[in-house]
Design an enzyme around this catalytic site. Structure first.
Site, short mmCIF file in Angstrom:
data_model
loop_
_atom_site.label_atom_id
_atom_site.label_comp_id
_atom_site.label_asym_id
_atom_site.label_seq_id
_atom_site.Cartn_x
_atom_site.Cartn_y
_atom_site.Cartn_z
N GLY A 13 -1.94 -3.18 2.09
CA GLY A 13 -1.14 -4.29 2.65
C GLY A 13 -0.43 -5.06 1.56
O GLY A 13 -0.32 -6.28 1.61
N GLY A 14 0.08 -4.33 0.58
CA GLY A 14 0.70 -5.00 -0.58
C GLY A 14 2.18 -5.23 -0.45
O GLY A 14 2.83 -5.68 -1.38
N SER A 15 2.75 -4.95 0.73
CA SER A 15 4.20 -5.05 0.83
C SER A 15 4.70 -6.48 0.96
O SER A 15 5.86 -6.78 0.67
CB SER A 15 4.70 -4.22 2.03
OG SER A 15 4.14 -4.70 3.23
N VAL A 74 -4.36 2.38 7.30
CA VAL A 74 -5.74 2.49 6.78
C VAL A 74 -6.77 2.75 7.88
O VAL A 74 -7.89 3.18 7.60
CB VAL A 74 -6.15 1.23 5.96
CG1 VAL A 74 -5.33 1.12 4.69
CG2 VAL A 74 -6.05 -0.04 6.80
N ASN A 78 -6.86 -5.55 1.43
CA ASN A 78 -6.16 -6.75 1.89
C ASN A 78 -5.49 -6.54 3.25
O ASN A 78 -5.23 -7.52 3.96
CB ASN A 78 -5.13 -7.16 0.82
CG ASN A 78 -4.08 -8.10 1.35
OD1 ASN A 78 -4.30 -9.31 1.45
ND2 ASN A 78 -2.92 -7.57 1.74
N TYR A 114 -10.58 -10.95 15.42
CA TYR A 114 -10.30 -11.18 13.99
C TYR A 114 -11.54 -11.72 13.26
O TYR A 114 -11.92 -11.21 12.19
CB TYR A 114 -9.13 -12.15 13.89
CG TYR A 114 -8.66 -12.44 12.49
CD1 TYR A 114 -7.83 -11.54 11.81
CD2 TYR A 114 -9.00 -13.63 11.84
CE1 TYR A 114 -7.39 -11.82 10.53
CE2 TYR A 114 -8.56 -13.91 10.56
CZ TYR A 114 -7.75 -13.00 9.90
OH TYR A 114 -7.31 -13.29 8.63
N LYS A 136 -13.68 -9.98 10.24
CA LYS A 136 -13.82 -10.61 8.92
C LYS A 136 -15.29 -10.89 8.59
O LYS A 136 -15.69 -10.81 7.42
CB LYS A 136 -12.98 -11.88 8.85
CG LYS A 136 -11.46 -11.62 8.97
CD LYS A 136 -10.96 -10.74 7.84
CE LYS A 136 -9.45 -10.62 7.80
NZ LYS A 136 -8.97 -9.77 6.71
N ILE A 140 -3.15 -19.93 4.63
CA ILE A 140 -2.23 -19.56 3.56
C ILE A 140 -0.83 -19.29 4.13
O ILE A 140 -0.70 -18.69 5.21
CB ILE A 140 -2.74 -18.28 2.82
CG1 ILE A 140 -4.22 -18.43 2.39
CG2 ILE A 140 -1.86 -17.95 1.62
CD1 ILE A 140 -4.52 -19.45 1.34
P1 NAI Z 1 0.82 -10.26 6.44
O1 NAI Z 1 0.90 -10.02 7.90
O2 NAI Z 1 1.89 -11.08 5.78
O3 NAI Z 1 0.74 -8.84 5.66
C1 NAI Z 1 -0.14 -7.86 6.09
C2 NAI Z 1 -0.04 -6.63 5.24
O4 NAI Z 1 -0.95 -5.66 5.76
C3 NAI Z 1 1.33 -5.98 5.25
O5 NAI Z 1 1.62 -5.47 3.96
C4 NAI Z 1 1.18 -4.81 6.22
O6 NAI Z 1 2.04 -3.72 5.93
C5 NAI Z 1 -0.26 -4.44 5.98
N1 NAI Z 1 -0.89 -3.73 7.09
C6 NAI Z 1 -1.04 -4.16 8.37
N2 NAI Z 1 -1.65 -3.21 9.10
C7 NAI Z 1 -1.90 -2.17 8.27
C8 NAI Z 1 -2.47 -0.89 8.44
N3 NAI Z 1 -2.95 -0.46 9.62
N4 NAI Z 1 -2.54 -0.05 7.36
C9 NAI Z 1 -2.05 -0.44 6.16
N5 NAI Z 1 -1.49 -1.64 5.95
C10 NAI Z 1 -1.41 -2.49 6.99
O7 NAI Z 1 -0.62 -10.86 6.17
P2 NAI Z 1 -1.16 -11.91 5.08
O8 NAI Z 1 -1.10 -13.27 5.66
O9 NAI Z 1 -0.53 -11.66 3.76
O10 NAI Z 1 -2.70 -11.51 5.05
C11 NAI Z 1 -3.26 -10.62 4.11
C12 NAI Z 1 -4.76 -10.59 4.30
O11 NAI Z 1 -5.27 -11.92 4.14
C13 NAI Z 1 -5.20 -10.13 5.68
O12 NAI Z 1 -6.37 -9.35 5.59
C14 NAI Z 1 -5.50 -11.43 6.40
O13 NAI Z 1 -6.42 -11.25 7.43
C15 NAI Z 1 -6.06 -12.26 5.26
N6 NAI Z 1 -6.00 -13.69 5.50
C16 NAI Z 1 -4.80 -14.34 5.66
C17 NAI Z 1 -4.79 -15.70 5.89
C18 NAI Z 1 -3.51 -16.47 6.06
O14 NAI Z 1 -3.60 -17.68 6.33
N7 NAI Z 1 -2.35 -15.87 5.92
C19 NAI Z 1 -6.03 -16.48 5.99
C20 NAI Z 1 -7.23 -15.70 5.80
C21 NAI Z 1 -7.19 -14.35 5.56
#
Ligand code: NAI
Length: 245
Positions: free
Chosen positions: A10-12, A62, A88, A153, A157, A186
């Site tokens: 999920g690094g994009s 994944v 991530n 969710y 987690k 975040i």
């Molecule tokens: P985002 O929605 O901006 O990015 C998610 C990333 O995961 C993207 O790169 C996407 O391509 C990838 N992804 C989604 N489904 C996938 C799959 N099946 N296989 C491979 N890649 C996949 O999310 P964000 O906010 O950057 O979150 C990143 C991590 O942090 C997540 O695990 C989220 O649950 C966690 N998190 C985020 C919070 C927030 O407030 N934004 C708070 C707590 C945890």
């Protein structure tokens, strides 16, 4: 961390992108996995290259065991043996439990929890063989305190914390550490989709009174990935402005 190879799922974009960039700035070569948006993944690769890293983006769901295994192989072939795995990738499908379909429940578990398990299993044999490796799982304070509307969710987690602690115990004697970072609230695409009242309600639960930045989470991940954290395993580090004390 010069010369280390890191893989960030999920690094994009969002937090994953910030983690990838920070690792590259610290001297790692970095591969990212992403679900769908190639342009976003390419943008991250440009940032990584600009930071002086060798970089690679692989499209991979994944939740698909075979795809996860193939992606790990592809990364190892392109960059070399992986040293650091950051799980991530994550999705949300919020809704009150009474109305949540089992499909929505399962879909979130499949990506957030089972996806991390697939990645860990694909990387562990090389970590154990080389007697070194770092695994960092991105969980959430939702999984520690619960959150209405997030039965799927928060369960995923919380499960990730159990997975972190269990794998940490299984491989501690093999030179591999396994830790988790639990972000609070975040600023990313995930939170951008929230309406104003939900956003204000979320912020009111943060003692520091502000939303966190992806870089705040990236700093914690880099700490666990670095040499200074060699004697730390099975730990869950909150990065939440005091949201869950
Ligand atoms: P985002 O929605 O901006 O990015 C998610 C990333 O995961 C993207 O790169 C996407 O391509 C990838 N992804 C989604 N489904 C996938 C799959 N099946 N296989 C491979 N890649 C996949 O999310 P964000 O906010 O950057 O979150 C990143 C991590 O942090 C997540 O695990 C989220 O649950 C966690 N998190 C985020 C919070 C927030 O407030 N934004 C708070 C707590 C945890």
């Amino acid at each position: 961390m010069k010369g280390k190879i890191a893989l960030v799922t999920g690094g994009s974009r969002g937090i994953g992108r910030a983690i990838a960039v920070k690792l590259a700035q610290e001297g790692c070569d970095v591969a990212i996995l992403y679900a769908g948006r190639k342009e976003a993944a390419d943008e991250t690769v440009s940032l990584l290259t600009a930071a002086g890293a060798r970089a690679l983006a692989v499209q991979c769901n994944v939740a698909d065991e075979k795809a996860a295994e193939a992606a790990v192989k592809e990364v190892a072939q392109a960059l070399g043996p992986i040293d650091i795995l950051v799980n991530n990738a994550g999705i949300v499908r919020d809704g009150l439990a009474m109305r949540m379909s089992s499909e929505d429940f399962r879909a979130v578990l499949d990506v957030n929890l089972t996806g991390a398990f697939h990645m860990i299993r694909a990387c562990l044999p090389q970590f154990v063989r080389r007697r070194s490796g770092r695994i960092i799982n991105i969980t959430s304070v939702s999984g520690m305190m619960g959150n209405p509307g997030q039965a799927n969710y928060a369960s995923s987690k919380a499960g990730l914390i159990g997975l972190t602690k269990t794998i940490a115990r299984e491989v501690a004697s093999r030179g591999v550490t396994v830790n988790a970072v639990a972000p609070g609230f975040i600023e990313t695409d995930m939170t951008a989709s929230m309406n104003e009242s939900a956003l204000q309600k979320g912020l009111s639960a943060v003692p520091m009174g502000r939303i966190g930045k992806p870089e705040d989470v990236a700093n914690a991940v880099c700490f666990f990935a670095g040499d200074g954290a060699g004697y730390i395993t099975g730990c869950v580090l909150k990065v939440d402005g005091g949201m869950y004390i």
